[in-house]
Design an enzyme around this catalytic site. Sequence first.
Site, short mmCIF file in Angstrom:
data_model
loop_
_atom_site.label_atom_id
_atom_site.label_comp_id
_atom_site.label_asym_id
_atom_site.label_seq_id
_atom_site.Cartn_x
_atom_site.Cartn_y
_atom_site.Cartn_z
N GLU A 167 0.84 -1.26 -0.04
CA GLU A 167 -0.05 -0.10 -0.23
C GLU A 167 0.61 1.33 0.17
O GLU A 167 0.30 2.40 -0.09
CB GLU A 167 -1.07 -0.06 1.11
CG GLU A 167 -1.90 -1.13 1.00
CD GLU A 167 -2.99 -1.09 2.45
OE1 GLU A 167 -4.20 -1.64 1.93
OE2 GLU A 167 -2.74 -0.54 3.08
N GLU A 201 -6.96 -7.37 -1.79
CA GLU A 201 -7.68 -7.08 -0.29
C GLU A 201 -8.86 -6.55 -0.22
O GLU A 201 -9.47 -5.88 -1.02
CB GLU A 201 -6.51 -6.14 0.23
CG GLU A 201 -5.42 -6.69 1.15
CD GLU A 201 -4.77 -5.80 1.96
OE1 GLU A 201 -5.72 -5.04 2.54
OE2 GLU A 201 -3.47 -5.65 2.02
#
Length: 910
Positions: free
Chosen positions: A483, A580
């Site tokens: 991320e 995710e």
Amino acid sequence: MLAPLLLSRMLMLCASMGVLRVMSSRPHRPQSSPRTPLTETHDLGGSEWTAESRQGGVSVRATVPGCVHQDLMAAGIIQDPYYRFNDDVYRWISRQDWTYQRNFTVPIPLQNHKKAVLVFEGVDTVATVSLNGVVLGRTDNMFITYEFVVSGLLKEGEGATNLLTVAFESAPRYASGRADEHPAWPVPPACPPPEQHGECHVNYIRKEQCSFGWDWGPAFATQGIWRSVRLEAYYLARLLDLAIIPSPLDGPWGRWTLELEAHVDLLGNQKVEAAVSVSVLELKTSFSYNVSLSPGTSPVHVSFPLAQNGTNLKMWWPRGDGNQSGYHTTAQILLDGGVILAADTMVYFRTVELVQEPVADSPGLSFYFRINGRPVFLKGSNWIPADSFHTRVTPGRLRDLLQSAADANMNALRVWGGGVYETDAFYETCDELGIMVWQDFMFACALYPTDADFLSSVNTEVLQQTRRLKRFPSVVVWSANNENEAALATNWFHIPAGDYARFHKEYVQLYVGTVRAAVMQEDATRPFLASSPTNGAESESEGWVARDPYDTHYGDTHYYEYGADCWDWSHYPRARFASEYGFQSWPSFSTLAQVSEKSDWSFNSSFMQHRQHHGQGNEQILQQIARHFPLPATGDPLRAFQLTLYLSQVMQAQCVKSETEFYRRSRSEVISGEGHTMGALYWQLNDIWQGASWSSLEYGGKWKMLHHFARDFFSPVLPIGFLDGGELVIYAVNDQLFGLHLAVRVEAYAWSSLRPVCSLVGASSWVAAGSAVRKHREPIKMLLARCTGCTRQRCVVTFQLQAENGTQVGPRNHVFLASLKDAQGLHARPVKVAGVSGMPGSPVVVTLEAVAVAPFVWLDVGAIAGRFSDNGLLLTEGTRNITFYPWQGTTARHVQEALTVTSLADVVQT
């Protein structure tokens, strides 16, 4: 150079001398013969260590591998660190400096060897290592193997002892000091949100990032020698590592070569001639090649062409696509003088491609994995560390977790970048089970410094870990971080606009100039991604940081939305790959009870607030529950608490089911430029402690309702139904290697009965391999009209796929036509247990009885380890047998005494 005849005779001589070979994916310690070991090893682990605080005067017996928290607990000085609020109470441990020491004698006759080294496979984290009062060096990276030359420093002889000292520095204080000393500017974020009860500046230390706290786990910034330590002595050469990597020359079904890659520490000051030989026993193939080794650490790289091509080889396949075949292979490096460095290993033939190419009727690029030339939909979850204290994760516990993933029809796990690089046993088990691994490097949710020392340490870390892991066929992709591209692109940390260019430059310097460069140096057989989520090739073209890393037309996507209705599939991104996504729940009461007391058993207790590390997490759970389910209104506080825990798992399971089924049915279609989805990895598989999280397995491995749902929604053949406006739509998904003629059987049940109100079987049609096909579309009004007495509130619709002979293919599925809080006829008629039976040592059969349709029927046996064959089910039969598979010894009587059965009727009854 060694003549072929001499080489042949020497190999025959070695065989007659019984050269030891241990079948393992790790190289066997080399030796010249049973009488004269080339390398001798002395394990320095065990319980002969002490750990002492340099501030508090606490001294305890210590165990290596391990950590100071475990040593203090074993000594009775602290309780279980997971109990109640102990993660805060025991914060003093990580903020002190601890020294590990042990005395040892040298059982190795050092006069027979020229060099001795101490090998630390894992030091957590910042420490100074000394031997007999002489400083050997300093460690500052948890993920690096450190070696220290101790030749001339060791005492030997009768009664001679050596003192080994590892003096640790508090990780939080070290990280804070590094932040203060950073030469130019702060690197965000400074600290985690307050609800995480964490430590600050974790990005300044190369340590397990989540050990400073996360939104699903505690802050235990451990200190200790967390992996093995040993003394190695040798007189000529030592084999440092060896891998044999198959390499295709023209695709998986063409010609192959075996690439032997090794590193040898050669003593002396002259080159040495050597013969490298490889034997693949099952293929009845052997090769030899002459090389020249230079003094020092000498790389060996030899390529051996195979006579067999891919069509004659047994390939390694992901779970569900074929067998996980491999070949036992022996490698030897024969030095002048008859010295042999030998290793036995497994060799797997497998190719992997990450396909990013134009998609018809869509902007952007595809994003999917092709294994052995075949597109594969990745189905699975994300892996986090299974414990804050790593040596508590026994091989049996590790296997149970991975077996549970396999039992839920998963073929992939993403090893998340905020934890640790897992043990060899983890990857070996994934190889065996056919579970593909998306491997992150250990950077997560932060920007990082790029000073020379930091980058040098990262370079060593990546080289070592890539070299170790590249031999595992289960590893199919490298990803540099979790991320951080998105964090930079969407400015998570509120960086002033004028500073963006600087941080962008540092991002590229770290993940491209350092991580990617090191990976490419070691392994070019797998794709590399600079981040996750990412736009992949498009991010690269935009300077490695895309304007929108969440763009659904490229790459992989992370998506979390807790304000919208999780049953409403229309707000989910029709991504190329969903790596995710998820929703929180709480673990079962029996799991929470292990670390709490009676005063904690309320959803609004201080304990429940303390264990919830996600901002507003408990409120979001209750809000999602209230959208579709009644909340318990019983006057019994304990019962209300237990039912709320149950409802949190119901909600989570239903939410993740809705989202995952949306991704699976989007496999074969592109709508408004979006779709062609080829992966669904929900967050997260496992838990690190007993608390609220997104996991489907509780701490200890107990299956949540979500995991039982996952077994169905990841089924190779699956019917998927959903409401699209005023219509019921049903898809058939077929991930198998062959097509099927399938029909859909649709039935409606009134909540108050066990007989279907109506049923319809559609026409059979072809569902190709690797496709998702719409099989049924019907206006809800028409459905209700032909199902007399049904309304959206009174009935539930079930459906299944049938083969041409009428047999069911894949699991049965269902669609709720309205929120269950509005269901009519869902009477308070709890499901009853009619019987429990089973022989000692065998599975236990539980017989259920119902008088009306019961949704979300949940069987629980408390702390008895095991799982049920079905759970969280929609029960439409009057009698149903469910099998309990114990993981440890138990009896039917013990299961019966612990058994509880809950359904939504129990909530309504309150």
